[in-house]
Write a protein that holds these residues in place. Structure first.
Motif, PDB file in Angstrom:
ATOM      1  N   ASN A  77       0.670  -1.380  -0.025  1.00 60.29           N
ATOM      2  CA  ASN A  77      -0.238   0.263   0.226  1.00 60.29           C
ATOM      3  C   ASN A  77       0.885   1.186   0.040  1.00 60.29           C
ATOM      4  O   ASN A  77       0.266   2.139  -0.694  1.00 60.29           O
ATOM      5  CB  ASN A  77      -1.239   0.194   0.721  1.00 60.29           C
TER       6      ASN A  77
ATOM      7  N   ASP B 299      -5.863   2.008   1.126  1.00 60.85           N
ATOM      8  CA  ASP B 299      -6.450   0.325   1.655  1.00 60.85           C
ATOM      9  C   ASP B 299      -6.880   0.534   0.490  1.00 60.85           C
ATOM     10  O   ASP B 299      -6.061  -1.427  -0.773  1.00 60.85           O
ATOM     11  CB  ASP B 299      -7.251   0.107   3.022  1.00 60.85           C
TER      12      ASP B 299
ATOM     13  N   SER C 299      -7.998  -9.352   4.168  1.00 56.18           N
ATOM     14  CA  SER C 299      -7.938  -8.526   2.784  1.00 56.18           C
ATOM     15  C   SER C 299      -7.491  -9.317   1.383  1.00 56.18           C
ATOM     16  O   SER C 299      -7.235 -10.817   1.316  1.00 56.18           O
ATOM     17  CB  SER C 299      -6.486  -7.727   3.154  1.00 56.18           C
TER      18      SER C 299
END
Length: 226
Positions: free
Chosen positions: A57, A85, A171
């Protein structure tokens, strides 16, 4: 499990590559216990276990987005309005845009995958509410891939799919990370349809030496120059 990781690696690689289904039968804890694939990868590649998740990120994703914006793809529209994100999730989906697959040969047949086929072999995006059990009966079993439930800018759930088994991750980045590691742990060749994407992740992001197509070398040079 940590103490027997090297034993598993030797068993998997003994006498040639083994089918994933056979590996899963011999070592079921690899897929039914969270963290086992990452742990075995760490034993095989101790210098590179967290390079993707630690740097994506903040360091990697902005470079990928910068390169992809030159392609004027729809998915980058209004990307600056997203959180870091969410931008990272979009950047993962941009890798196939930057590394399209040309013609390749399977047996005697010449194949030219579409951009959609390439994207789905890497990250298959399906709508929220997809019947997972039904989906898995039709999913490819030849290689691991990531399944994302949501849309291009919003991941609701993420899974690594290995031989018809879906391993959920909190995620999309975590799913891509474990999917990459599964190729090493299970000793599986990258699928030709998206091999350039995985080669780039291996050599540019994890910094693990390996085979690179010319397109990967060019993109890696552009990526490193930013």
């Amino acid at each position: 499990m940590e103490e027997t990781a090297i034993h598993r690696a030797k068993w998997i690689r003994a006498n040639g590559t083994k089918a994933v289904v056979n590996i899963m039968m011999e070592f079921p804890r690899l897929v039914d216990t969270p963290g086992m694939i990452s742990q075995d990868f760490m034993m095989l590649q101790p210098e590179a276990p967290d390079k993707l998740t630690a740097n994506w990120n903040t360091l990697f994703a902005p470079r990928i987005i910068s390169l992809a914006q030159k392609e004027k793809t729809e998915i980058t529209k209004n990307i600056d309005l997203l959180s870091a994100d969410k931008q990272g999730e979009v950047a993962l989906q941009l890798l196939p845009v930057l590394l399209p697959t040309g013609v390749y040969k399977v047996g005697k047949k010449m194949c030219r995958p579409s951009r959609l086929e390439l994207s789905r072999a890497f990250i298959d995006v399906q709508p929220v509410g997809t019947n997972l059990a039904e989906y898995l009966t039709k999913a490819p079993t030849e290689y691991p891939f990531v399944l994302m439930l949501g849309d291009g800018h919003q991941c609701s759930q993420a899974f690594v799919v290995i031989n018809g088994t879906a391993l959920e991750h909190p995620s999309l980045l975590g799913a891509v990370d474990v999917c990459f590691k599964a190729f090493f742990v299970f000793d599986i060749a990258y699928p030709k349809v998206c091999s350039k994407v995985w080669e780039f992740i291996q050599t540019a992001l994890f910094e693990i030496p390996g085979q690179e197509a010319n397109e990967v070398k060019i993109l890696r040079a552009q990526f490193n120059s930013i």
